[in-house]
Scaffold this motif. Structure first.
Motif, mmCIF file in Angstrom:
data_model
loop_
_atom_site.group_PDB
_atom_site.id
_atom_site.type_symbol
_atom_site.label_atom_id
_atom_site.label_comp_id
_atom_site.label_asym_id
_atom_site.label_seq_id
_atom_site.Cartn_x
_atom_site.Cartn_y
_atom_site.Cartn_z
ATOM 1 N N LEU A 30 0.836 -1.195 0.000
ATOM 2 C CA LEU A 30 0.000 0.000 0.000
ATOM 3 C C LEU A 30 0.870 1.244 0.000
ATOM 4 O O LEU A 30 1.789 1.372 0.814
ATOM 5 C CB LEU A 30 -0.883 -0.013 1.249
ATOM 6 C CG LEU A 30 -1.871 1.144 1.405
ATOM 7 C CD1 LEU A 30 -3.059 0.947 0.475
ATOM 8 C CD2 LEU A 30 -2.340 1.240 2.854
ATOM 9 N N VAL A 31 0.580 2.182 -0.902
ATOM 10 C CA VAL A 31 1.220 3.487 -0.921
ATOM 11 C C VAL A 31 0.180 4.527 -0.542
ATOM 12 O O VAL A 31 -0.923 4.550 -1.111
ATOM 13 C CB VAL A 31 1.795 3.814 -2.311
ATOM 14 C CG1 VAL A 31 2.364 5.233 -2.344
ATOM 15 C CG2 VAL A 31 2.859 2.809 -2.700
ATOM 16 N N GLY A 32 0.501 5.375 0.428
ATOM 17 C CA GLY A 32 -0.353 6.514 0.734
ATOM 18 C C GLY A 32 -0.106 7.598 -0.289
ATOM 19 O O GLY A 32 0.960 8.217 -0.311
ATOM 20 N N ALA A 33 -1.057 7.822 -1.173
ATOM 21 C CA ALA A 33 -0.854 8.733 -2.303
ATOM 22 C C ALA A 33 -0.413 10.116 -1.843
ATOM 23 O O ALA A 33 -0.849 10.594 -0.789
ATOM 24 C CB ALA A 33 -2.146 8.847 -3.110
ATOM 25 N N PRO A 34 0.449 10.778 -2.615
ATOM 26 C CA PRO A 34 0.871 12.137 -2.267
ATOM 27 C C PRO A 34 -0.264 13.123 -2.508
ATOM 28 O O PRO A 34 -0.645 13.384 -3.647
ATOM 29 C CB PRO A 34 2.053 12.389 -3.214
ATOM 30 C CG PRO A 34 1.803 11.503 -4.385
ATOM 31 C CD PRO A 34 1.091 10.294 -3.851
ATOM 32 N N MET A 35 -0.829 13.671 -1.437
ATOM 33 C CA MET A 35 -1.978 14.566 -1.534
ATOM 34 C C MET A 35 -1.537 15.981 -1.157
ATOM 35 O O MET A 35 -1.478 16.337 0.017
ATOM 36 C CB MET A 35 -3.103 14.084 -0.624
ATOM 37 C CG MET A 35 -3.644 12.717 -0.996
ATOM 38 S SD MET A 35 -5.084 12.219 -0.015
ATOM 39 C CE MET A 35 -4.328 11.938 1.599
ATOM 40 N N ALA A 36 -1.191 16.761 -2.178
ATOM 41 C CA ALA A 36 -0.716 18.123 -1.938
ATOM 42 C C ALA A 36 -1.800 18.932 -1.236
ATOM 43 O O ALA A 36 -2.967 18.914 -1.627
ATOM 44 C CB ALA A 36 -0.331 18.780 -3.254
ATOM 45 N N GLY A 37 -1.403 19.622 -0.187
ATOM 46 C CA GLY A 37 -2.343 20.465 0.539
ATOM 47 C C GLY A 37 -2.894 19.830 1.794
ATOM 48 O O GLY A 37 -3.299 20.534 2.720
ATOM 49 N N VAL A 38 -2.926 18.504 1.865
ATOM 50 C CA VAL A 38 -3.426 17.829 3.073
ATOM 51 C C VAL A 38 -2.484 16.755 3.585
ATOM 52 O O VAL A 38 -2.593 16.332 4.736
ATOM 53 C CB VAL A 38 -4.826 17.206 2.850
ATOM 54 C CG1 VAL A 38 -5.860 18.277 2.577
ATOM 55 C CG2 VAL A 38 -4.799 16.175 1.727
ATOM 56 N N GLY A 39 -1.545 16.297 2.743
ATOM 57 C CA GLY A 39 -0.652 15.214 3.153
ATOM 58 C C GLY A 39 0.796 15.658 3.177
ATOM 59 O O GLY A 39 1.472 15.643 2.144
ATOM 60 N N ASP A 40 1.271 16.074 4.348
ATOM 61 C CA ASP A 40 2.667 16.483 4.454
ATOM 62 C C ASP A 40 3.489 15.393 5.133
ATOM 63 O O ASP A 40 3.113 14.216 5.128
ATOM 64 C CB ASP A 40 2.788 17.830 5.163
ATOM 65 C CG ASP A 40 2.268 17.806 6.604
ATOM 66 O OD1 ASP A 40 1.927 16.726 7.118
ATOM 67 O OD2 ASP A 40 2.224 18.895 7.236
ATOM 68 N N GLY A 41 4.608 15.762 5.744
ATOM 69 C CA GLY A 41 5.494 14.772 6.338
ATOM 70 C C GLY A 41 4.872 13.995 7.468
ATOM 71 O O GLY A 41 5.185 12.819 7.676
ATOM 72 N N ARG A 42 3.985 14.620 8.217
ATOM 73 C CA ARG A 42 3.360 13.933 9.350
ATOM 74 C C ARG A 42 2.525 12.748 8.886
ATOM 75 O O ARG A 42 2.607 11.649 9.449
ATOM 76 C CB ARG A 42 2.502 14.918 10.142
ATOM 77 C CG ARG A 42 1.870 14.306 11.390
ATOM 78 C CD ARG A 42 1.059 15.337 12.142
ATOM 79 N NE ARG A 42 0.389 14.732 13.290
ATOM 80 C CZ ARG A 42 -0.853 14.999 13.657
ATOM 81 N NH1 ARG A 42 -1.573 15.865 12.967
ATOM 82 N NH2 ARG A 42 -1.380 14.431 14.715
ATOM 83 N N LEU A 43 1.679 12.944 7.874
ATOM 84 C CA LEU A 43 0.873 11.837 7.375
ATOM 85 C C LEU A 43 1.765 10.775 6.748
ATOM 86 O O LEU A 43 1.551 9.566 6.955
ATOM 87 C CB LEU A 43 -0.143 12.338 6.340
ATOM 88 C CG LEU A 43 -1.034 11.252 5.722
ATOM 89 C CD1 LEU A 43 -1.880 10.559 6.782
ATOM 90 C CD2 LEU A 43 -1.927 11.847 4.635
ATOM 91 N N ALA A 44 2.770 11.188 5.986
ATOM 92 C CA ALA A 44 3.681 10.217 5.369
ATOM 93 C C ALA A 44 4.361 9.362 6.424
ATOM 94 O O ALA A 44 4.466 8.139 6.279
ATOM 95 C CB ALA A 44 4.722 10.940 4.515
ATOM 96 N N ALA A 45 4.824 9.987 7.505
ATOM 97 C CA ALA A 45 5.484 9.237 8.573
ATOM 98 C C ALA A 45 4.524 8.248 9.227
ATOM 99 O O ALA A 45 4.910 7.123 9.567
ATOM 100 C CB ALA A 45 6.042 10.197 9.612
ATOM 101 N N ALA A 46 3.271 8.657 9.403
ATOM 102 C CA ALA A 46 2.298 7.780 10.034
ATOM 103 C C ALA A 46 1.999 6.559 9.171
ATOM 104 O O ALA A 46 1.894 5.431 9.672
ATOM 105 C CB ALA A 46 1.010 8.554 10.323
ATOM 106 N N VAL A 47 1.854 6.772 7.866
ATOM 107 C CA VAL A 47 1.585 5.645 6.962
ATOM 108 C C VAL A 47 2.793 4.712 6.913
ATOM 109 O O VAL A 47 2.647 3.488 7.001
ATOM 110 C CB VAL A 47 1.233 6.168 5.554
ATOM 111 C CG1 VAL A 47 1.116 5.004 4.569
ATOM 112 C CG2 VAL A 47 -0.071 6.956 5.592
#
Length: 319
Positions: free
Chosen positions: A16-33
């Motif tokens: 599973l890849v957490g899609a790059p969502m500009a405007g709502v998905g920054d480093g914090r969400l990426a780290a969590a996924v």
């Protein structure tokens, strides 16, 4: 869970890849996924400076797990600092999509970075393979945010799998373990998922926006260029955006030429974004939004996708 090219290449627990969502998905969400066993990605807005990329990459990397960064190819010629920053931080995966990826694939791969391109047609997938990418993302029209709406995910995935020899991920309309199991069974190496994470507290979206997502039904999105035209964004016209339908979209859909010259509407949208008025402001989301029914952590979302292994095991050959 089955082992795939995606899990093996990036040492993932779930394909599973957490899609790059500009405007709502920054480093914090990426780290969590990433910390939960998927591959989180930082979505880079087109006007973000290179320093922002550097800062958010550091946040994503803090999980200690592989992570990625998503760039918009059309925006890079005017903001090359983003690309230079990505080369410097060396994430595990970089997506360069929605425009000419060719100038960027070689330098990224020479730096040891895997490269993905999101393709909305089979011809785009073939072009990405010719450019030398490591993986193609077959992104159907159901997907949230920007992309083509020419072909739905399932027919596109089947066609792309037959057309290219590089690994293929599926994107668009995948929000549960059932969706992941379906695309794995078809031959994809994993899923590229955005909308399923929109209800998560780790996004940068305000609470009111997250609640709109949770309240939306499966028919609650619309596709078009209204929000791009109103904001005077230079997105190539073939890449419209899928967002939650609201009164601003309904008022201007089909009147984009008039909207492009209407400064009052532009100011109205900018004010609504500042004030959190989502009857006017845009919330990008895909057609799977009706499956996002409650607020969860990103780790909970990733864990829920792991049930795809049980679904696939129903069809395993007996010993």
């Amino acid at each position: 869970m089955p082992n795939t090219w995606l899990t093996g290449r990036f040492r993932l627990d779930v394909p599973l890849v957490g899609a790059p969502m500009a405007g709502v998905g920054d480093g914090r969400l990426a780290a969590a996924v990433s910390g939960a066993g998927g591959l989180g990605m930082v979505g880079v807005p087109p006007a973000a400076p290179g320093s922002w990329v550097t800062e958010q990459a550091a946040v994503a990397a803090a999980s200690g797990r592989p992570y990625g960064v998503g760039l918009m190819a059309w925006a890079l010629p005017a903001n090359h600092a983003q690309f230079e920053a990505v080369l410097a931080v060396r994430p595990d995966l970089v997506s360069v999509s929605f425009g000419d990826c060719l100038p960027y694939v070689g330098p990224l791969r020479e730096a040891g970075i895997a490269v993905a391109v999101q393709a909305g047609t089979t011809d785009e997938a073939r072009a990405a393979e010719r450019a030398g990418v490591d993986v193609v993302v077959a992104r159907g029209g159901e997907g949230g945010g920007h992309g083509r709406a020419d072909v739905a995910t399932l027919p596109l995935l089947q066609s792309v799998l037959d057309a290219v020899d590089v690994p293929v991920l599926a994107a668009g309309g995948i929000a549960t373990a059932r969706g992941l199991a379906a695309v794995l069974a078809a031959g994809a190496e994993g899923a590229w998922v955005g909308t399923a994470f929109l209800g998560c507290s780790e996004t940068t979206a305000p609470e009111a926006a997250r609640q709109r997502v949770l309240d939306a039904g499966e028919t609650g999105t619309a596709y078009g260029r209204v929000f791009d035209v109103a904001q005077r964004l230079d997105w190539p016209p073939e890449y419209g955006g899928r967002a939650l339908r609201n009164t601003f979209f309904d008022r201007w859909a089909g009147r984009e030429t008039e909207l492009a010259a209407d400064g009052t509407a532009q100011a109205e949208l900018a004010r609504a974004r500042r004030e959190g008025d989502f009857d006017t402001a845009c919330i990008y989301a895909g057609q799977a939004v009706g499956l996002v029914r409650r607020q969860r952590t990103a780790a909970d979302v990733v864990a829920s996708f792991a049930a795809a292994g049980n679904l696939l095991s129903r069809f395993a050959a007996p010993d």
